[in-house]
Scaffold this active site. Structure first.
Site, PDB file in Angstrom:
ATOM      1  N   GLU A   1     -54.635 -17.970 -64.580  1.00  0.00           N
ATOM      2  CA  GLU A   1     -54.672 -18.573 -65.925  1.00  0.00           C
ATOM      3  C   GLU A   1     -54.661 -20.083 -65.744  1.00  0.00           C
ATOM      4  OE1 GLU A   1     -51.289 -16.480 -67.624  1.00  0.00           O
ATOM      5  OE2 GLU A   1     -49.910 -17.845 -66.628  1.00  0.00           O
ATOM      6  N   CYS A   2     -55.843 -20.636 -65.588  1.00  0.00           N
ATOM      7  CA  CYS A   2     -55.968 -22.061 -65.280  1.00  0.00           C
ATOM      8  C   CYS A   2     -56.229 -22.871 -66.546  1.00  0.00           C
ATOM      9  CB  CYS A   2     -57.114 -22.287 -64.309  1.00  0.00           C
ATOM     10  SG  CYS A   2     -56.753 -21.638 -62.674  1.00  0.00           S
TER      11      CYS A   2
ATOM     12  N   CYS B   1     -45.635 -50.661 -79.270  1.00  0.00           N
ATOM     13  CA  CYS B   1     -44.643 -51.704 -79.001  1.00  0.00           C
ATOM     14  C   CYS B   1     -43.569 -51.157 -78.074  1.00  0.00           C
ATOM     15  CB  CYS B   1     -44.045 -52.180 -80.306  1.00  0.00           C
ATOM     16  SG  CYS B   1     -45.312 -52.692 -81.453  1.00  0.00           S
TER      17      CYS B   1
ATOM     18  N   ARG C   1     -55.847 -27.036 -66.500  1.00  0.00           N
ATOM     19  CA  ARG C   1     -56.361 -28.318 -66.022  1.00  0.00           C
ATOM     20  C   ARG C   1     -57.676 -28.206 -65.254  1.00  0.00           C
ATOM     21  NH1 ARG C   1     -53.034 -32.483 -65.388  1.00  0.00           N
ATOM     22  NH2 ARG C   1     -51.324 -30.994 -65.489  1.00  0.00           N
TER      23      ARG C   1
HETATM   24  C1  LIG Z   1     -49.394 -24.498 -68.307  1.00  0.00           C
HETATM   25  C2  LIG Z   1     -49.495 -23.138 -67.801  1.00  0.00           C
HETATM   26  C3  LIG Z   1     -50.654 -22.726 -67.137  1.00  0.00           C
HETATM   27  C4  LIG Z   1     -51.803 -23.654 -66.827  1.00  0.00           C
HETATM   28  O1  LIG Z   1     -51.433 -24.584 -65.905  1.00  0.00           O
HETATM   29  P1  LIG Z   1     -52.513 -25.568 -65.242  1.00  0.00           P
HETATM   30  O2  LIG Z   1     -51.705 -26.375 -64.311  1.00  0.00           O
HETATM   31  O3  LIG Z   1     -53.105 -26.362 -66.342  1.00  0.00           O
HETATM   32  O4  LIG Z   1     -53.530 -24.728 -64.576  1.00  0.00           O
HETATM   33  C5  LIG Z   1     -50.736 -21.421 -66.719  1.00  0.00           C
HETATM   34  N1  LIG Z   1     -49.719 -20.553 -66.952  1.00  0.00           N
HETATM   35  C6  LIG Z   1     -48.597 -20.905 -67.584  1.00  0.00           C
HETATM   36  C7  LIG Z   1     -47.547 -19.903 -67.812  1.00  0.00           C
HETATM   37  C8  LIG Z   1     -48.445 -22.211 -68.021  1.00  0.00           C
HETATM   38  O5  LIG Z   1     -47.320 -22.564 -68.620  1.00  0.00           O
END
Ligand SMILES: *Cc1c(COP(=O)(O)O)cnc(C)c1O
Length: 408
Positions: free
Chosen positions: A269-270, A347, A272
């Site tokens: 589950e990516c 600021c 970034r």
């Molecule tokens: C944020 C998150 C991701 C994604 O993380 P990346 O570093 O953006 O790939 C995947 N799984 C869970 C549970 C997350 O909290």
């Protein structure tokens, strides 16, 4: 910088009145990048998009036909996922789910829930009973670690709000056996963020597999899934040296062959890694000044639009796009071959996006274009702090190609 983005930034803003400030997203780049990621993904793997990185509608609609599903972490994200794709598989995690959200998840046909504590499992069992349904879960585990160095954030291997302590897993598994309406499908491990080394990421996944297999064996569990989370990184320091997905996938294919039980699917589950590269944050320099031996470029905008560099305390990579237009009746200030600190309009000295970065030439009125701003940019920022106007959001569309047309 992606040529299409540069051209879009320049042409769009050549004639703009008032200072430029915009997120520009290239959906065609996003489409091509993620399609490539999916093509290389080995068999028996699934890729979900972690929506919190950027949950804007055009991003979700571009990704929906490409990925296996969306990973969400709130009731609001469940709604956005369903709006972008009526039937797309959705998996639901996060450490503080309310009863209302869990109920919504069950009603809206979420495929899997990542359970983060024993109390949450008990609530789920209770809700499933009430709704006369069944829920499929993965147990999120906070492993003891240690994890290899190199990540920017750690969600496991240390005290955090995430998952069930590895030491408590046997007790939880025993209690789970009594919940008839909660079906355990496997384990979930999202332990590190921004990993840049293919080999160390493979090591982490190997570790996940061995833990999950051991628990399955010791507790007689018939599992179907292992979720290895996200955490594939973006190299903000050296843009030419990014995580090599092809190398990673070839090692992953071998690892799966050797270590993954035949009935299991490996999930990712990516966030970034999928969306960072599709966006830039382009802003105009509205002032240049020096004090105490340091030169500051003050941009229209700042960390209230793009909080990532402040959050990570890093120098966010940028390019200068020269703008020739100057119609004021007095000289235009410029610096040459000098380090500059780029700050926003807020600021507070925390409104810094890059510190002491050498630039060839920079003038008031030029554009500073922050790269890799498509993930955790606008999405994580406190937009209304100081009540400045919001940036524009520009979406360059996915181009229809011959090949796509043929396959329709
Ligand atoms: C944020 C998150 C991701 C994604 O993380 P990346 O570093 O953006 O790939 C995947 N799984 C869970 C549970 C997350 O909290």
């Amino acid at each position: 910088m992606n040529k299409r983005l540069t051209e879009a930034v320049i042409s769009r803003f050549r004639n703009q009145e008032g200072p430029v400030c915009a997120f520009v997203y290239d959906l065609d780049h996003l489409h091509r990048h993620v399609r490539k990621v999916m093509e290389l993904l080995p068999e028996r793997c699934e890729m979900y998009y972690a929506m919190k990185a950027n949950s804007e509608r055009p991003v979700l609609e571009t990704l929906a036909p490409l990925v296996h599903g969306f990973e969400v972490a709130s009731g609001g994200e469940i709604r956005k996922a369903r709006e972008a794709g009526e039937t797309i598989p959705v998996i639901f995690g996060g450490p503080g789910k309310t009863d209302e959200e869990l109920e919504k998840a069950i009603r809206m046909r979420v495929s899997l829930i990542h359970a983060e504590s024993l109390h949450e499992l008990r609530r789920l069992a209770h809700l499933a009973q009430k709704l006369d349904g069944e829920v499929r879960v993965l147990l999120r585990v906070n492993l003891a670690g240690p994890f290899p160095a190199g990540a920017t954030l750690h969600m496991a291997g240390r005290p955090t709000a995430f998952g069930i302590d590895e030491r408590d897993v046997p007790t939880v598994l025993e209690e789970l056996k009594r919940f008839r309406r909660v079906r355990l499908e496997g384990f979930h491990f999202h332990s590190v963020s921004n990993h840049l080394q293919e080999e160390t990421h493979l090591q982490v996944i190997r570790h996940y597999m061995s833990k999950a297999k051991r628990w399955a064996k010791e507790h007689g569990l018939a599992l179907t899934r292992l979720n290895a989370g996200g955490g594939i990184g973006v190299n903000y320091r050296e843009l030419d040296n990014q995580f090599d997905w092809a190398t990673f996938c070839s090692g992953l294919g071998e690892l799966i062959e050797r270590e993954l039980p035949e009935t299991w699917t490996l999930m990712f589950e990516c966030g970034r890694f999928l969306t960072a590269s599709c966006g830039v944050y382009a802003t105009e320099v509205i002032d240049l000044k020096s004090n105490h031996g340091e030169t500051f470029a003050i941009i229209r905008g700042g960390t209230h639009h793009f909080r990532l560099p402040a959050s990570w305390q890093h120098n966010h990579p940028f390019e200068v796009v020269p703008v020739e237009k100057w119609n004021r009746p007095f000289p235009r200030k410029e610096i040459r071959e000098e380090p500059v600190t780029v700050v926003g309009q807020l600021c507070t000295p925390k409104d810094t996006l890059a510190r002491n970065v050498p630039v060839g030439r920079l003038r008031i009125g030029d554009l500073i274009v922050f790269q890799y701003a498509g993930a955790y940019g606008w999405a994580i920022s406190h937009h209304d702090f100081l009540s400045h106007p919001h940036p524009d959001h520009v979406w360059l569309p996915v181009e229809r190609r011959e090949a796509d047309r043929e396959s329709v």
